[in-house]
Motif scaffolding. Structure first.
Motif, mmCIF file in Angstrom:
data_model
loop_
_atom_site.group_PDB
_atom_site.id
_atom_site.type_symbol
_atom_site.label_atom_id
_atom_site.label_comp_id
_atom_site.label_asym_id
_atom_site.label_seq_id
_atom_site.Cartn_x
_atom_site.Cartn_y
_atom_site.Cartn_z
ATOM 1 N N THR A 9 65.681 -44.571 -36.168
ATOM 2 C CA THR A 9 65.560 -44.278 -37.604
ATOM 3 C C THR A 9 66.920 -44.314 -38.291
ATOM 4 O O THR A 9 66.995 -44.644 -39.477
ATOM 5 C CB THR A 9 64.886 -42.923 -37.837
ATOM 6 O OG1 THR A 9 65.594 -41.915 -37.136
ATOM 7 C CG2 THR A 9 63.444 -42.958 -37.394
ATOM 8 N N LEU A 10 67.977 -43.987 -37.571
ATOM 9 C CA LEU A 10 69.315 -44.115 -38.151
ATOM 10 C C LEU A 10 69.636 -45.571 -38.428
ATOM 11 O O LEU A 10 70.189 -45.908 -39.490
ATOM 12 C CB LEU A 10 70.361 -43.499 -37.214
ATOM 13 C CG LEU A 10 71.798 -43.559 -37.704
ATOM 14 C CD1 LEU A 10 71.959 -42.680 -38.937
ATOM 15 C CD2 LEU A 10 72.745 -43.127 -36.609
ATOM 16 N N ALA A 61 67.739 -46.556 -41.456
ATOM 17 C CA ALA A 61 68.332 -45.977 -42.668
ATOM 18 C C ALA A 61 69.593 -46.726 -43.085
ATOM 19 O O ALA A 61 69.858 -46.887 -44.277
ATOM 20 C CB ALA A 61 68.644 -44.505 -42.431
ATOM 21 N N PHE A 103 65.758 -41.634 -43.519
ATOM 22 C CA PHE A 103 66.167 -40.926 -42.310
ATOM 23 C C PHE A 103 65.542 -39.535 -42.253
ATOM 24 O O PHE A 103 65.110 -39.089 -41.198
ATOM 25 C CB PHE A 103 67.693 -40.824 -42.233
ATOM 26 C CG PHE A 103 68.182 -40.178 -40.976
ATOM 27 C CD1 PHE A 103 68.052 -40.827 -39.767
ATOM 28 C CD2 PHE A 103 68.747 -38.927 -41.007
ATOM 29 C CE1 PHE A 103 68.493 -40.238 -38.594
ATOM 30 C CE2 PHE A 103 69.184 -38.324 -39.842
ATOM 31 C CZ PHE A 103 69.060 -38.984 -38.629
ATOM 32 N N GLY A 106 62.815 -39.749 -39.631
ATOM 33 C CA GLY A 106 63.576 -39.346 -38.466
ATOM 34 C C GLY A 106 63.606 -37.857 -38.208
ATOM 35 O O GLY A 106 63.059 -37.374 -37.221
#
Length: 76
Positions: A12-13, A16, A29, A33
């Motif tokens: 997810t980082l 993002a 994120f 995330g």
């Protein structure tokens, strides 16, 4: 379980970072995330929290019982 959470946060980082704006990256994120990952870890740790609480309560009950027995023996 922690390795899955670390992998999910890494993916997810990366998602993002590829968003067109900083605000969109932060929002993606957070919502893709951190929030699902924190929910997963919280639900996964509920059994351990329950066991710790039961253990603390049993220790407290043992301390109370030990104190009661000591007083009864001294009176007799």
């Amino acid at each position: 379980m922690y390795i899955v959470a670390i992998g999910w946060l890494y993916v997810t980082l990366l998602i993002a970072v590829n968003e067109p704006s900083i605000v969109a990256g932060i929002i993606s994120f957070l919502f893709y995330g951190l929030m699902p990952c924190s929910l997963l870890l919280w639900l996964g740790g509920s059994k351990a929290r329950r066991q710790r609480r039961a253990h603390r309560e049993s220790l407290a009950n043992q301390r109370l019982d030990d104190g009661d027995r000591g007083d009864a023996r001294a009176d007799q």
